[in-house]
Scaffold this active site. Structure first.
Site, PDB file in Angstrom:
ATOM      1  CB  CYS A   2      -0.873   0.024   1.247  1.00 13.49           C
ATOM      2  SG  CYS A   2      -1.832  -1.459   1.469  1.00 13.49           S
ATOM      3  NE  ARG A  27       4.668   1.912  -1.047  1.00 12.17           N
ATOM      4  CZ  ARG A  27       5.610   1.931  -0.103  1.00 12.17           C
ATOM      5  NH1 ARG A  27       6.753   2.533  -0.367  1.00 12.17           N
ATOM      6  NH2 ARG A  27       5.441   1.358   1.055  1.00 12.17           N
ATOM      7  CD1 TRP A  73      -0.410  -5.493  -4.090  1.00 11.96           C
ATOM      8  CD2 TRP A  73       0.122  -6.445  -2.136  1.00 11.96           C
ATOM      9  NE1 TRP A  73       0.214  -6.691  -4.359  1.00 11.96           N
ATOM     10  CE2 TRP A  73       0.548  -7.298  -3.186  1.00 11.96           C
ATOM     11  CE3 TRP A  73       0.367  -6.832  -0.830  1.00 11.96           C
ATOM     12  CZ2 TRP A  73       1.182  -8.507  -2.960  1.00 11.96           C
ATOM     13  CZ3 TRP A  73       1.012  -8.037  -0.605  1.00 11.96           C
ATOM     14  CH2 TRP A  73       1.392  -8.865  -1.664  1.00 11.96           C
ATOM     15  CG  ASN A  99       1.393   0.118   3.994  1.00 18.65           C
ATOM     16  OD1 ASN A  99       1.085  -1.067   3.873  1.00 18.65           O
ATOM     17  ND2 ASN A  99       2.558   0.603   3.605  1.00 18.65           N
ATOM     18  N   GLY A 100      -0.454  -1.836   6.208  1.00 20.53           N
ATOM     19  CA  GLY A 100       0.005  -2.805   7.211  1.00 20.53           C
ATOM     20  C   GLY A 100      -1.089  -3.820   7.520  1.00 20.53           C
ATOM     21  CD  GLU A 473      17.959 -11.340  -9.891  1.00 15.59           C
ATOM     22  OE1 GLU A 473      17.496 -11.949  -8.907  1.00 15.59           O
ATOM     23  OE2 GLU A 473      17.427 -10.316 -10.351  1.00 15.59           O
ATOM     24  CE  LYS A 477      14.519  -8.835 -11.825  1.00 18.74           C
ATOM     25  NZ  LYS A 477      14.986  -9.364 -10.609  1.00 18.74           N
ATOM     26  CD  GLU A 480      10.690  -9.937 -10.447  1.00 14.23           C
ATOM     27  OE1 GLU A 480       9.966  -9.675  -9.482  1.00 14.23           O
ATOM     28  OE2 GLU A 480      11.890  -9.680 -10.452  1.00 14.23           O
ATOM     29  CG  HIS A 496      21.432 -35.578  -9.917  1.00 16.97           C
ATOM     30  ND1 HIS A 496      21.962 -36.835  -9.711  1.00 16.97           N
ATOM     31  CD2 HIS A 496      22.486 -34.756 -10.117  1.00 16.97           C
ATOM     32  CE1 HIS A 496      23.280 -36.773  -9.762  1.00 16.97           C
ATOM     33  NE2 HIS A 496      23.631 -35.522  -9.999  1.00 16.97           N
ATOM     34  CE  LYS A 591      12.041  -1.755  -6.569  1.00 18.83           C
ATOM     35  NZ  LYS A 591      12.830  -2.663  -7.405  1.00 18.83           N
TER      36      LYS A 591
HETATM   37  C1  AGP Z   1      13.078  -8.664  -7.355  1.00 20.32           C
HETATM   38  O1  AGP Z   1      12.971  -8.350  -8.733  1.00 20.32           O
HETATM   39  C2  AGP Z   1      11.758  -8.536  -6.627  1.00 20.32           C
HETATM   40  N1  AGP Z   1      11.216  -7.259  -6.793  1.00 20.32           N
HETATM   41  C3  AGP Z   1      11.854  -9.020  -5.193  1.00 20.32           C
HETATM   42  O2  AGP Z   1      12.355 -10.342  -5.211  1.00 20.32           O
HETATM   43  C4  AGP Z   1      12.762  -8.196  -4.257  1.00 20.32           C
HETATM   44  O3  AGP Z   1      14.111  -8.376  -4.603  1.00 20.32           O
HETATM   45  C5  AGP Z   1      12.535  -8.698  -2.820  1.00 20.32           C
HETATM   46  O4  AGP Z   1      11.194  -8.453  -2.472  1.00 20.32           O
HETATM   47  C6  AGP Z   1      13.474  -8.045  -1.801  1.00 20.32           C
HETATM   48  O5  AGP Z   1      13.225  -6.669  -1.776  1.00 20.32           O
HETATM   49  P1  AGP Z   1      14.283  -5.732  -0.989  1.00 20.32           P
HETATM   50  O6  AGP Z   1      15.602  -5.869  -1.705  1.00 20.32           O
HETATM   51  O7  AGP Z   1      13.722  -4.353  -1.073  1.00 20.32           O
HETATM   52  O8  AGP Z   1      14.380  -6.253   0.427  1.00 20.32           O
END
Ligand code: AGP
Length: 596
Positions: A2, A27, A73, A99-100, A473, A477, A480, A496, A591
């Site tokens: 949020c 976000r 959210w 938010n929370g 990684e 990418k 997501e 395996h 985010k």
């Molecule tokens: C990565 O592309 C994502 N947005 C997500 O995995 C992110 O890296 C993760 O939520 C950790 O966020 P932070 O680095 O702000 O702690």
């Protein structure tokens, strides 16, 4: 997560709130709303959907100089108009955004609100009803809010309006991020600096279990017992131009392109006037004196931490562990006698990581935050801090923060070592140049994405050694933002079990940068090709073969994850673009994940 924006001043509030919410879109959210208080009362506009939709339902003939806004959210209650914020108390006197997550909502309703009627399925509405209850019992609004906050368990960032007092906005915080912006003749509230940067760059921190009374001229901060807290403002690092897309179609590709410059900025930030590495000596002492480093992180930051483990162990010879934050809290490993905890977090607000920080601080262990956001929760609550200097990262998919994290880990490892036998800063300068060449070659990745990925349902990245970390990684990418089911795999593990999934035309992207595993990974390529896979090979020039589609100029063997990330980022970007995905705001994602 949020987003919250609040304003009280002398200008009309609508555009300030709406554009502030737009700066928080990164976000992640599914609904949005705004409340405006003027001489004719309180006006609320809220609905499921984007802020562009909210703009369509707001009556722009309504003016006011006090307002709050919210992007939601969904956690409690599905995304719809009723569950959108702002929420009100039963008499409509109190209006708030939150938010929370309030963890004891049900107990509070049973104990204090058994005769209240609720409109929504949210935990937020109970907060408004509690304030109303304590106000109805004859308490001042100030007390009613403090009594309510004293009952809440869980996380909250709140902005609250009392209809009967159009000269004040109240704000409160516990665990969820909230900043107070100090202006000239106005003051603001925001989930982060980006929401306010076009109006002010001067902020007050609000810490856990504190609340604020905000007027046009003043911001007063109190603890829950009502004791006033004196606090200095600070100036954020943000510049308004940092958070604009400019000529780019998406923040993600802008941020991919920025990486060479981020590395160069880091070289300058961590270099002294003699051209030597410059890292806080207390941090270096902590690394040298500990008997084991524990890296704690989530998602992309976790993948950077895997490279960090490799770098610390190779360069400082310090045993290092890497743990997923949400696992560490509940499945805590044996901790050594003299541990050092390093929290890697772009946002500095990830609730899973913060939960670990609270736990290890209670154990009395030293903590370092490696973050991109000065003043963030992890930045403020750790003993030491290392900034990424990557500039605001707005796209949900982390790119420049990832490579900045690895670069800072490399710099710190080298600075802490008494036997680092190469010049890290000059090696990083080479990395920046190689990154730039890779960015210039982006059309290649566009073509490869079109040929190998766009219409596929699954994909594999395979690699060994540090290339395996890049595969994890790269897979995150791709999945997501393009929603292609992708796995990052240790190439040696394929036989395996997982190789059973390889069939005709299954895309497999192999990453090879280390001499000692070159032939091994190339035999894995032959294995998957024999089963019909369509292979892209990404290799470092010194060990490349003429059939490799992506060949990267040479960099120091320890630093290859910094350069192999670039083509992987572009491949995911172009696959998502060709599939028509919402690149900067992928579905279901946020985010900064500020809930556990
Ligand atoms: C990565 O592309 C994502 N947005 C997500 O995995 C992110 O890296 C993760 O939520 C950790 O966020 P932070 O680095 O702000 O702690």
């Amino acid at each position: 997560m949020c987003g919250i924006v609040g304003y009280i001043g002398n200008e009309d509030v609508k555009e300030t709130i709406l554009s502030g919410l737009e700066k928080l879109e990164y976000r992640g959210y599914d609904s949005a709303g705004i409340a405006i208080l003027n001489g004719n009362g309180l006006h609320i506009y809220k609905d499921k959907g984007r802020i562009s939709h909210l703009r369509e339902i707001v009556d722009f003939s309504i003016n006011g100089t006090l307002g709050i806004g919210h992007t939601r959210w969904a956690t409690h209650g599905k995304p719809n108009q009723i569950n959108s914020h702002p929420h009100q108390s039963s008499t409509k006197r109190f209006t708030l955004v939150h938010n929370g997550i309030i963890e004891n909502e049900e107990e509070l309703i049973i104990e204090h609100l058994s005769d209240a009627t609720f409109e929504s399925d949210t935990d937020t509405e109970a907060i408004a009803q509690l304030i109303q209850k304590f106000s109805d019992e004859g308490n001042s609004t100030d007390r009613a809010i403090r009594y309510t906050l004293g009952l809440l368990e869980g996380s909250y960032a709140l902005a609250i309006i009392d209809n009967e007092n159009p000269e004040v906005i109240y704000a409160a915080k516990n665990k969820s991020p909230l900043l107070l912006g100090k202006g000239n003749g106005f003051n603001m509230i925001g989930s982060d600096a980006m929401a306010m940067i076009h109006h002010t760059n001067e902020f007050f921190e609000l810490q856990d279990k504190e609340y604020a009374i905000i007027t046009r001229q003043d911001i007063a901060i109190y603890n829950l017992q009502g004791r006033k807290i004196e606090r200095e403002t600070y100036f954020g690092e943000l510049d308004a131009t940092d958070i604009e897309k400019g000529t780019y179609p998406h923040y993600m590709i802008k941020e991919i392109d920025e990486q060479p410059f981020v590395i160069r900025r880091l070289i300058a930030a961590y270099q002294d006037e003699h051209g030597n590495l410059k890292v806080d000596s207390d941090i270096l002492n902590q690394i040298r004196e500990c008997d084991r480093i524990f890296i704690i992180a989530c998602g992309t930051s976790y993948h950077a931490g895997m490279v960090g483990k490799f770098l610390f162990e190779r360069i400082t010879k310090k045993p290092t562990e890497i743990h997923i934050s949400s696992e560490f809290v509940y499945n805590t490993p044996i901790i050594s006698e003299k541990p050092l905890f390093v929290f890697i977090s772009q946002s500095g607000e990830t609730a899973d990581s913060r939960a670990v920080l609270v736990k290890v601080k209670q154990m009395g262990y030293p903590t370092i935050a490696m973050t991109n956001v000065k003043g963030s929760t992890l930045y403020r609550e750790t003993d030491y801090q290392l900034l990424l200097h990557a500039g605001p990262e707005i796209a949900v998919a982390s790119t420049k923060a990832y490579t900045a994290q690895i670069a800072v880990l490399a710099i710190v490892a080298c600075a802490a070592s008494d036997s680092c036998n190469f010049n890290m800063l000059s090696e990083l300068s080479i990395v920046a140049n190689v990154m730039e060449a890779l960015c210039d070659n982006r059309e290649l990745y566009n073509e490869l994405a079109k040929e190998f990925l766009t219409d596929k349902k699954s994909c594999f990245y395979i690699g060994r050694h540090v290339d395996y970390y890049t595969c994890l990684e790269a897979a995150l990418k791709l999945k997501e933002i393009s929603y292609i089911q992708t796995e990052g795999f240790a190439a040696g593990e394929l036989k395996h079990g997982t190789i059973a999934l390889i069939e005709n035309c299954t895309p497999v992207i192999a990453i090879i940068t280390q001499e000692q595993i070159n032939l091994n990974t190339r035999s894995n390529i032959r294995e998957v090709r024999a089963r019909g896979a369509a292979v892209i090979t990404m290799s470092l020039k010194r060990i490349s073969s003429e059939k490799d589609q992506i060949v990267i100029d040479n960099v120091h063997e320890f630093l290859t994850p910094l350069v192999t990330a670039i083509p992987a980022q572009y491949l995911s970007y172009y696959a998502a673009l060709q599939r028509g995905c919402d690149i900067d705001k992928p579905r279901n994602l946020a985010k900064s994940v500020t809930v556990e």
